[in-house]
Enzyme design. Sequence first.
Site, PDB file in Angstrom:
ATOM      1  N   CYS A   1       0.863  -1.188   0.000  1.00 38.67           N
ATOM      2  CA  CYS A   1       0.000   0.000   0.000  1.00 38.67           C
ATOM      3  C   CYS A   1       0.900   1.240   0.000  1.00 38.67           C
ATOM      4  O   CYS A   1       2.029   1.183  -0.496  1.00 38.67           O
ATOM      5  CB  CYS A   1      -0.998  -0.030   1.152  1.00 38.67           C
ATOM      6  SG  CYS A   1      -0.277  -0.022   2.800  1.00 38.67           S
TER       7      CYS A   1
ATOM      8  N   ARG B   1      -3.328  -0.562   5.644  1.00 40.18           N
ATOM      9  CA  ARG B   1      -3.968  -1.615   4.854  1.00 40.18           C
ATOM     10  C   ARG B   1      -3.115  -2.854   4.624  1.00 40.18           C
ATOM     11  O   ARG B   1      -3.550  -3.977   4.907  1.00 40.18           O
ATOM     12  CB  ARG B   1      -4.418  -1.048   3.491  1.00 40.18           C
ATOM     13  CG  ARG B   1      -5.517  -0.031   3.593  1.00 40.18           C
ATOM     14  CD  ARG B   1      -5.687   0.749   2.317  1.00 40.18           C
ATOM     15  NE  ARG B   1      -4.522   1.590   2.043  1.00 40.18           N
ATOM     16  CZ  ARG B   1      -4.312   2.254   0.922  1.00 40.18           C
ATOM     17  NH1 ARG B   1      -5.178   2.155  -0.067  1.00 40.18           N
ATOM     18  NH2 ARG B   1      -3.243   3.008   0.783  1.00 40.18           N
TER      19      ARG B   1
ATOM     20  N   ASP C   1      -8.332   3.937   1.486  1.00 35.35           N
ATOM     21  CA  ASP C   1      -7.225   4.307   2.376  1.00 35.35           C
ATOM     22  C   ASP C   1      -7.806   4.857   3.685  1.00 35.35           C
ATOM     23  O   ASP C   1      -8.416   5.931   3.688  1.00 35.35           O
ATOM     24  CB  ASP C   1      -6.376   5.379   1.680  1.00 35.35           C
ATOM     25  CG  ASP C   1      -5.140   5.728   2.479  1.00 35.35           C
ATOM     26  OD1 ASP C   1      -5.052   5.335   3.662  1.00 35.35           O
ATOM     27  OD2 ASP C   1      -4.256   6.402   1.913  1.00 35.35           O
TER      28      ASP C   1
HETATM   29  P1  4NP Z   1      -1.711   2.835   4.232  1.00 35.83           P
HETATM   30  O1  4NP Z   1      -2.264   4.217   4.779  1.00 35.83           O
HETATM   31  O2  4NP Z   1      -1.198   3.107   2.838  1.00 35.83           O
HETATM   32  O3  4NP Z   1      -2.926   1.960   4.234  1.00 35.83           O
HETATM   33  O4  4NP Z   1      -0.635   2.386   5.183  1.00 35.83           O
HETATM   34  C1  4NP Z   1      -1.489   5.389   4.761  1.00 35.83           C
HETATM   35  C2  4NP Z   1      -0.545   5.606   5.739  1.00 35.83           C
HETATM   36  C3  4NP Z   1       0.182   6.778   5.728  1.00 35.83           C
HETATM   37  C4  4NP Z   1      -0.028   7.728   4.756  1.00 35.83           C
HETATM   38  C5  4NP Z   1      -0.972   7.498   3.771  1.00 35.83           C
HETATM   39  C6  4NP Z   1      -1.702   6.327   3.774  1.00 35.83           C
HETATM   40  N1  4NP Z   1       0.701   8.954   4.780  1.00 35.83           N
HETATM   41  O5  4NP Z   1       0.418   9.816   3.933  1.00 35.83           O
HETATM   42  O6  4NP Z   1       1.591   9.122   5.623  1.00 35.83           O
END
Ligand code: 4NP
Length: 151
Positions: free
Chosen positions: A9, A15, A118
């Site tokens: 991800c 996720r 997300d």
């Molecule tokens: P993930 O969620 O991709 O599901 O782990 C996110 C975690 C951090 C960020 C964006 C999405 N971020 O912009 O830091």
Amino acid sequence: MSKSIIFVCLGNICRSPLAHGIAENYVNKNNLDLKITSAGTGSWHIGEPPCENSIKVAKQNGIDISSQRAVQFTKNDINKFDYVIGLDDSNVKNIKKLGQEKVLKLGDFGFSGKDVPDPYFFEGFEGFDKVYEMIEICVKTLLEDITKNKI
Ligand code: 4NP
């Protein structure tokens, strides 16, 4: 020889740690010869544990993901895995940009190709259970397809 799967991800804290934990649990329960890991295309959270709400929803479903630590998917990972699985379209695009040719999308396995939303910007815990459910369905479908040599 055992096959390897990496779930990817953006941050590797919300996720893909869920997909990683759910897949590992399924592999252990069914004695499958598959190696599971996860990563994020971004570098912001390297070394961090999964976000609190992902740890919580996994725990509610009997899975402990608290010992996972975020890593980044980089050029060094290209062609190292049998299956590279993006959680949404932008993840797939980012992975392909690094040079990985074959990338699959998790939502194509039992969820009509939908993006796993997300949850990083969700307010509070609400919505994490839906994300968990979707990932659980897709991971099981994916692993069944792999064990039946469909993909
Ligand atoms: P993930 O969620 O991709 O599901 O782990 C996110 C975690 C951090 C960020 C964006 C999405 N971020 O912009 O830091």
